[in-house]
Design a protein around this motif. Structure first.
Motif, PDB file in Angstrom:
ATOM      1  N   ALA A   1       0.832  -1.209   0.000  1.00  0.00           N
ATOM      2  CA  ALA A   1       0.000   0.000   0.000  1.00  0.00           C
ATOM      3  C   ALA A   1       0.863   1.254   0.000  1.00  0.00           C
ATOM      4  CB  ALA A   1      -0.939  -0.004   1.207  1.00  0.00           C
ATOM      5  N   ALA A   2       1.924   1.267   0.802  1.00  0.00           N
ATOM      6  CA  ALA A   2       2.820   2.428   0.849  1.00  0.00           C
ATOM      7  C   ALA A   2       3.491   2.649  -0.503  1.00  0.00           C
ATOM      8  CB  ALA A   2       3.865   2.231   1.942  1.00  0.00           C
ATOM      9  N   ASN A   3       3.917   1.558  -1.139  1.00  0.00           N
ATOM     10  CA  ASN A   3       4.562   1.691  -2.451  1.00  0.00           C
ATOM     11  C   ASN A   3       3.581   2.144  -3.526  1.00  0.00           C
ATOM     12  OD1 ASN A   3       7.007   0.952  -1.350  1.00  0.00           O
ATOM     13  ND2 ASN A   3       6.825  -1.185  -1.948  1.00  0.00           N
ATOM     14  N   LEU A   4       2.354   1.649  -3.457  1.00  0.00           N
ATOM     15  CA  LEU A   4       1.322   2.100  -4.403  1.00  0.00           C
ATOM     16  C   LEU A   4       1.000   3.573  -4.185  1.00  0.00           C
ATOM     17  CD1 LEU A   4      -1.033  -1.002  -4.326  1.00  0.00           C
ATOM     18  CD2 LEU A   4       0.291  -0.205  -6.291  1.00  0.00           C
ATOM     19  N   THR A   5       0.959   3.987  -2.934  1.00  0.00           N
ATOM     20  CA  THR A   5       0.711   5.399  -2.603  1.00  0.00           C
ATOM     21  C   THR A   5       1.798   6.270  -3.214  1.00  0.00           C
ATOM     22  OG1 THR A   5      -0.435   4.827  -0.553  1.00  0.00           O
ATOM     23  CG2 THR A   5       0.474   7.054  -0.707  1.00  0.00           C
ATOM     24  N   THR A   6       3.045   5.863  -3.052  1.00  0.00           N
ATOM     25  CA  THR A   6       4.172   6.606  -3.623  1.00  0.00           C
ATOM     26  C   THR A   6       4.076   6.659  -5.138  1.00  0.00           C
ATOM     27  OG1 THR A   6       5.580   5.975  -1.764  1.00  0.00           O
ATOM     28  CG2 THR A   6       6.692   6.717  -3.768  1.00  0.00           C
ATOM     29  N   LEU A   7       3.724   5.537  -5.755  1.00  0.00           N
ATOM     30  CA  LEU A   7       3.548   5.491  -7.204  1.00  0.00           C
ATOM     31  C   LEU A   7       2.497   6.508  -7.657  1.00  0.00           C
ATOM     32  CD1 LEU A   7       4.070   3.926  -9.961  1.00  0.00           C
ATOM     33  CD2 LEU A   7       2.025   2.645  -9.354  1.00  0.00           C
ATOM     34  N   LEU A   8       1.364   6.528  -6.979  1.00  0.00           N
ATOM     35  CA  LEU A   8       0.295   7.462  -7.334  1.00  0.00           C
ATOM     36  C   LEU A   8       0.737   8.914  -7.171  1.00  0.00           C
ATOM     37  CD1 LEU A   8      -2.704   5.618  -5.658  1.00  0.00           C
ATOM     38  CD2 LEU A   8      -2.355   5.944  -8.118  1.00  0.00           C
ATOM     39  N   GLU A   9       1.416   9.197  -6.060  1.00  0.00           N
ATOM     40  CA  GLU A   9       1.866  10.568  -5.805  1.00  0.00           C
ATOM     41  C   GLU A   9       2.933  11.011  -6.802  1.00  0.00           C
ATOM     42  OE1 GLU A   9       1.058  10.881  -1.016  1.00  0.00           O
ATOM     43  OE2 GLU A   9       3.018  10.165  -1.705  1.00  0.00           O
ATOM     44  N   ASN A  10       3.753  10.073  -7.273  1.00  0.00           N
ATOM     45  CA  ASN A  10       4.800  10.410  -8.232  1.00  0.00           C
ATOM     46  C   ASN A  10       4.277  10.631  -9.643  1.00  0.00           C
ATOM     47  OD1 ASN A  10       6.773  10.275  -6.274  1.00  0.00           O
ATOM     48  ND2 ASN A  10       7.386   8.189  -6.779  1.00  0.00           N
ATOM     49  N   HIS A  11       3.138  10.039  -9.977  1.00  0.00           N
ATOM     50  CA  HIS A  11       2.636  10.126 -11.341  1.00  0.00           C
ATOM     51  C   HIS A  11       1.410  11.019 -11.518  1.00  0.00           C
ATOM     52  CE1 HIS A  11       5.394   6.813 -11.774  1.00  0.00           C
ATOM     53  NE2 HIS A  11       5.262   6.909 -13.088  1.00  0.00           N
ATOM     54  N   PHE A  12       0.774  11.388 -10.413  1.00  0.00           N
ATOM     55  CA  PHE A  12      -0.440  12.209 -10.500  1.00  0.00           C
ATOM     56  C   PHE A  12      -0.398  13.306  -9.449  1.00  0.00           C
ATOM     57  CE2 PHE A  12      -1.611   7.837 -11.670  1.00  0.00           C
ATOM     58  CZ  PHE A  12      -2.085   8.039 -12.960  1.00  0.00           C
ATOM     59  N   THR A  13      -1.092  14.388  -9.745  1.00  0.00           N
ATOM     60  CA  THR A  13      -1.293  15.414  -8.734  1.00  0.00           C
ATOM     61  C   THR A  13      -2.496  14.957  -7.931  1.00  0.00           C
ATOM     62  OG1 THR A  13      -0.484  17.086 -10.262  1.00  0.00           O
ATOM     63  CG2 THR A  13      -1.727  17.856  -8.346  1.00  0.00           C
ATOM     64  N   ILE A  14      -2.228  14.419  -6.745  1.00  0.00           N
ATOM     65  CA  ILE A  14      -3.275  13.778  -5.968  1.00  0.00           C
ATOM     66  C   ILE A  14      -3.052  14.091  -4.486  1.00  0.00           C
ATOM     67  CG2 ILE A  14      -1.992  11.615  -5.805  1.00  0.00           C
ATOM     68  CD1 ILE A  14      -4.675  10.122  -5.972  1.00  0.00           C
ATOM     69  N   ASP A  15      -4.137  14.257  -3.779  1.00  0.00           N
ATOM     70  CA  ASP A  15      -4.091  14.484  -2.346  1.00  0.00           C
ATOM     71  C   ASP A  15      -3.441  13.281  -1.655  1.00  0.00           C
ATOM     72  OD1 ASP A  15      -6.110  13.959   0.323  1.00  0.00           O
ATOM     73  OD2 ASP A  15      -5.134  15.918   0.135  1.00  0.00           O
ATOM     74  N   GLU A  16      -2.594  13.529  -0.675  1.00  0.00           N
ATOM     75  CA  GLU A  16      -1.877  12.451   0.012  1.00  0.00           C
ATOM     76  C   GLU A  16      -2.832  11.449   0.659  1.00  0.00           C
ATOM     77  OE1 GLU A  16       1.246  11.880   3.719  1.00  0.00           O
ATOM     78  OE2 GLU A  16       1.014  13.858   2.810  1.00  0.00           O
ATOM     79  N   GLN A  17      -3.882  11.940   1.300  1.00  0.00           N
ATOM     80  CA  GLN A  17      -4.857  11.061   1.965  1.00  0.00           C
ATOM     81  C   GLN A  17      -5.576  10.176   0.940  1.00  0.00           C
ATOM     82  OE1 GLN A  17      -5.382  10.521   5.195  1.00  0.00           O
ATOM     83  NE2 GLN A  17      -6.961   9.024   4.764  1.00  0.00           N
ATOM     84  N   LEU A  18      -5.972  10.751  -0.183  1.00  0.00           N
ATOM     85  CA  LEU A  18      -6.647   9.987  -1.226  1.00  0.00           C
ATOM     86  C   LEU A  18      -5.698   8.930  -1.809  1.00  0.00           C
ATOM     87  CD1 LEU A  18      -9.077   9.425  -3.023  1.00  0.00           C
ATOM     88  CD2 LEU A  18      -8.288  11.274  -4.531  1.00  0.00           C
ATOM     89  N   ALA A  19      -4.454   9.300  -2.044  1.00  0.00           N
ATOM     90  CA  ALA A  19      -3.471   8.352  -2.565  1.00  0.00           C
ATOM     91  C   ALA A  19      -3.293   7.188  -1.588  1.00  0.00           C
ATOM     92  CB  ALA A  19      -2.138   9.053  -2.804  1.00  0.00           C
ATOM     93  N   GLU A  20      -3.271   7.486  -0.280  1.00  0.00           N
ATOM     94  CA  GLU A  20      -3.153   6.445   0.739  1.00  0.00           C
ATOM     95  C   GLU A  20      -4.350   5.501   0.724  1.00  0.00           C
ATOM     96  OE1 GLU A  20      -2.519   7.066   5.145  1.00  0.00           O
ATOM     97  OE2 GLU A  20      -0.969   8.360   4.285  1.00  0.00           O
ATOM     98  N   GLU A  21      -5.542   6.065   0.618  1.00  0.00           N
ATOM     99  CA  GLU A  21      -6.761   5.251   0.588  1.00  0.00           C
ATOM    100  C   GLU A  21      -6.791   4.356  -0.648  1.00  0.00           C
ATOM    101  OE1 GLU A  21     -10.251   7.692   1.133  1.00  0.00           O
ATOM    102  OE2 GLU A  21      -9.371   8.664   2.882  1.00  0.00           O
ATOM    103  N   ILE A  22      -6.394   4.901  -1.783  1.00  0.00           N
ATOM    104  CA  ILE A  22      -6.355   4.108  -3.020  1.00  0.00           C
ATOM    105  C   ILE A  22      -5.307   3.007  -2.895  1.00  0.00           C
ATOM    106  CG2 ILE A  22      -5.806   4.150  -5.483  1.00  0.00           C
ATOM    107  CD1 ILE A  22      -6.985   7.037  -5.509  1.00  0.00           C
TER     108      ILE A  22
END
Length: 92
Positions: A32-53
């Protein structure tokens, strides 16, 4: 007096009486942490939303794996099992 061995997952403080379950939970949180980092690195996304995804995807990795292997309809069932269980418990 009995003694029950406990395993604590450092990432979130969860406690388990089974070492295997604790390790599995830790691996899920790492994914989950690695997926969160992936999302944050590739999209402009809220940190909380990236964590939930990230958590949603890692909790359902087995379903997603099957979906990637040719059963895409399984993705649509993610979350419905827990919704059905909640509805059944409210009826009871």
């Amino acid at each position: 007096m009995s003694i029950t061995p406990m395993w604590r997952v450092d990432r979130d403080g969860s406690m388990f009486t089974d070492k295997k379950a604790a390790e599995e939970h830790d691996r899920m949180l790492e994914l989950a942490a690695n997926l969160t980092t992936l999302l944050e690195n590739h999209f402009t996304i809220d940190e909380q939303l990236a964590e939930e995804i990230g958590l949603l995807l890692s909790r359902n990795k087995d379903v997603l794996s099957k979906a990637f292997k040719g059963k895409p309809d399984l993705v649509l069932k993610i979350g419905k099992d827990s919704e059905e269980k909640t509805a059944e418990s409210e009826v009871a």
